[in-house]
Design a protein around this motif. Structure first.
Motif, PDB file in Angstrom:
ATOM      1  N   ARG A   1       0.841  -1.201   0.000  1.00  0.00           N
ATOM      2  CA  ARG A   1       0.000   0.000   0.000  1.00  0.00           C
ATOM      3  C   ARG A   1       0.878   1.254   0.000  1.00  0.00           C
ATOM      4  O   ARG A   1       0.588   2.227  -0.697  1.00  0.00           O
ATOM      5  CB  ARG A   1      -0.915  -0.010   1.229  1.00  0.00           C
TER       6      ARG A   1
ATOM      7  N   ARG B   1       2.439   1.746  -3.552  1.00  0.00           N
ATOM      8  CA  ARG B   1       1.506   2.262  -4.564  1.00  0.00           C
ATOM      9  C   ARG B   1       1.267   3.756  -4.449  1.00  0.00           C
ATOM     10  O   ARG B   1       0.913   4.406  -5.430  1.00  0.00           O
ATOM     11  CB  ARG B   1       0.175   1.508  -4.457  1.00  0.00           C
TER      12      ARG B   1
ATOM     13  N   ALA C   1       6.397   3.737  -6.583  1.00  0.00           N
ATOM     14  CA  ALA C   1       5.437   3.086  -7.479  1.00  0.00           C
ATOM     15  C   ALA C   1       6.024   2.887  -8.869  1.00  0.00           C
ATOM     16  O   ALA C   1       5.735   1.898  -9.541  1.00  0.00           O
ATOM     17  CB  ALA C   1       4.152   3.915  -7.557  1.00  0.00           C
TER      18      ALA C   1
ATOM     19  N   HIS D   1       0.984  -4.948 -11.832  1.00  0.00           N
ATOM     20  CA  HIS D   1       1.034  -4.140 -10.614  1.00  0.00           C
ATOM     21  C   HIS D   1       1.711  -4.923  -9.502  1.00  0.00           C
ATOM     22  O   HIS D   1       1.749  -6.149  -9.501  1.00  0.00           O
ATOM     23  CB  HIS D   1      -0.383  -3.752 -10.188  1.00  0.00           C
ATOM     24  N   ASN D   2       2.243  -4.177  -8.548  1.00  0.00           N
ATOM     25  CA  ASN D   2       2.685  -4.847  -7.332  1.00  0.00           C
ATOM     26  C   ASN D   2       1.476  -5.568  -6.755  1.00  0.00           C
ATOM     27  O   ASN D   2       0.383  -5.026  -6.683  1.00  0.00           O
ATOM     28  CB  ASN D   2       3.178  -3.814  -6.312  1.00  0.00           C
TER      29      ASN D   2
END
Length: 383
Positions: free
Chosen positions: A21, A24, A29, A373-374
């Motif tokens: 979290r 991002r 990011a 995405h991660n």
């Protein structure tokens, strides 16, 4: 810049969720791609696929089961523990610290190998850039591939085997001992072959750094004849000397167009051949002529390289006007036409095109992770 690829393994899924979290919503990011696991079995299954070439940062329980596999030494790794620790045996990064500092350490560690880390002999990935038509963009493509691998923290050697070398585009660090260069290495390899041994010095001692492309390379010989007269056997010895040294993850070979002993050896000993085409009749016709010649007069050699070729269309503008030379030939990738390169006054422009770098990443086979995405994997479930 290509994002840093990191596999992170922690049993506490809440810790992973908090970290991802933060990533991002922060500057990281765009800097990192994290694939996280909380289950050792899922982590092991992923690593056995062999796609990950970046850093593995894991708790001790994950490392104990993974490091029993001999193939795991092809990855950089660090232990995630309660407290930071550095010793001769391992690097321990503290899990519980400011997340910005943690990510900073992970990025730093991904760009260098621990002292105990050794590459397996012969495991260097050898890629040759080739085209039958001069001016197809081989050297620009080869150098940009080297740059992208280097940005991933991998060790790269750019070997230019053109008689008229394209390394003049690079700012080579020539502060090293001038007695160590390609000319000296070719002499030392010949002398060593006569006594059935390898040169005492490693390839990096003969090399110089090309910082623009994050790779080592050689200062080319002043005399063209040193390369023009190289036999296929001498070229093979040079390639194997670099690849078998264990110093490099990637060996990128840049050869001339057409056909000679150096080209034959490079194509034969590569794991991958990136064959550049351009959408014009001269290139298509020359490609067809050379392929027909090889099929007729060098069929065994031609069959040997066939399964390693990736056909790539350079200067692609959205469509292909000319028919590809052979039935069944398919393009594995494309590289864009960059109008600003028509009149380049500085080589620095060749390393800075965002759209070209985007497709170079795909060519380096980073596209399977670059776009994702991660994410978190908890007991095999992607969240």
């Amino acid at each position: 810049m290509a994002p840093v690829q990191i596999v992170l393994c922690v049993e506490d899924s809440e810790y992973i969720e908090l970290l991802l979290r933060y990533v991002r919503t922060s500057e990281y990011a765009a800097k990192v791609r994290i694939r996280a696991f909380s289950d050792p079995a899922t982590f092991l299954a992923y690593m056995k696929e062999g796609h990950h070439r970046g850093l593995v940062a894991a708790e001790e329980s994950f490392l104990q089961c993974w490091l029993t596999d001999g193939k795991s030494t092809s990855n950089r790794w660090a232990t995630l523990g309660e407290y930071e620790e550095k010793n001769e045996e391992r690097q321990v990064i503290a899990k519980y610290q400011p997340l910005q500092r943690l990510l900073e350490q992970l990025c730093e560690w991904s760009g260098k190998a621990p002292a105990e880390w050794q590459r397996d002999t012969g495991k260097t990935m050898i890629t040759t850039l080739y085209s039958t038509s001069p001016g197809s963009g081989k050297s620009v493509t080869a150098m940009n591939m080297a740059k992208q691998y280097g940005m991933r923290g991998e060790s790269v050697f750019y070997l230019n085997l053109e008689a008229a070398s394209s390394t003049h585009w690079l700012t080579l660090d020539q502060q090293s001992d001038p007695s160590y260069a390609l000319s000296r290495l070719l002499y030392d390899l010949q002398a060593a072959a006569e006594s059935k041994r390898q040169p005492e010095a490693s390839p990096s001692q003969y090399a110089v750094r090309a910082e623009e492309i994050r790779a080592d390379s050689f200062i080319p010989p002043d005399n063209f004849n040193e390369l023009l007269h190289m036999t296929e056997e001498e070229t093979e010895v040079l390639i194997r000397y670099i690849a078998d040294s264990g110093e490099y993850d990637h060996l990128i070979i840049d050869v001339e167009s057409g056909w000679n002993d150096r080209i034959s050896a490079a194509l034969k000993h590569s794991e991958r051949i990136v064959w550049l085409l351009t959408d014009d009749l001269p290139c298509m016709n020359k490609t067809l002529q050379w392929m027909s010649y090889w099929q007729q007069y060098h069929s065994e050699w031609y069959e040997q390289i066939g399964g390693k070729v990736s056909f790539v269309m350079n200067r692609y503008t959205g469509g292909v006007m000319n028919r590809l030379p052979l039935e069944g030939m398919e393009l594995e990738g494309t590289l864009p036409y960059v109008p600003s390169w028509k009149q380049v006054s500085s080589s620095e422009l060749l390393w800075c095109s965002p759209i070209f770098q985007r497709d170079i990443l795909k060519l380096c086979r980073l596209d399977h992770t670059h776009g994702e995405h991660n994410h978190l994997v908890v007991n095999g479930v992607s969240l």
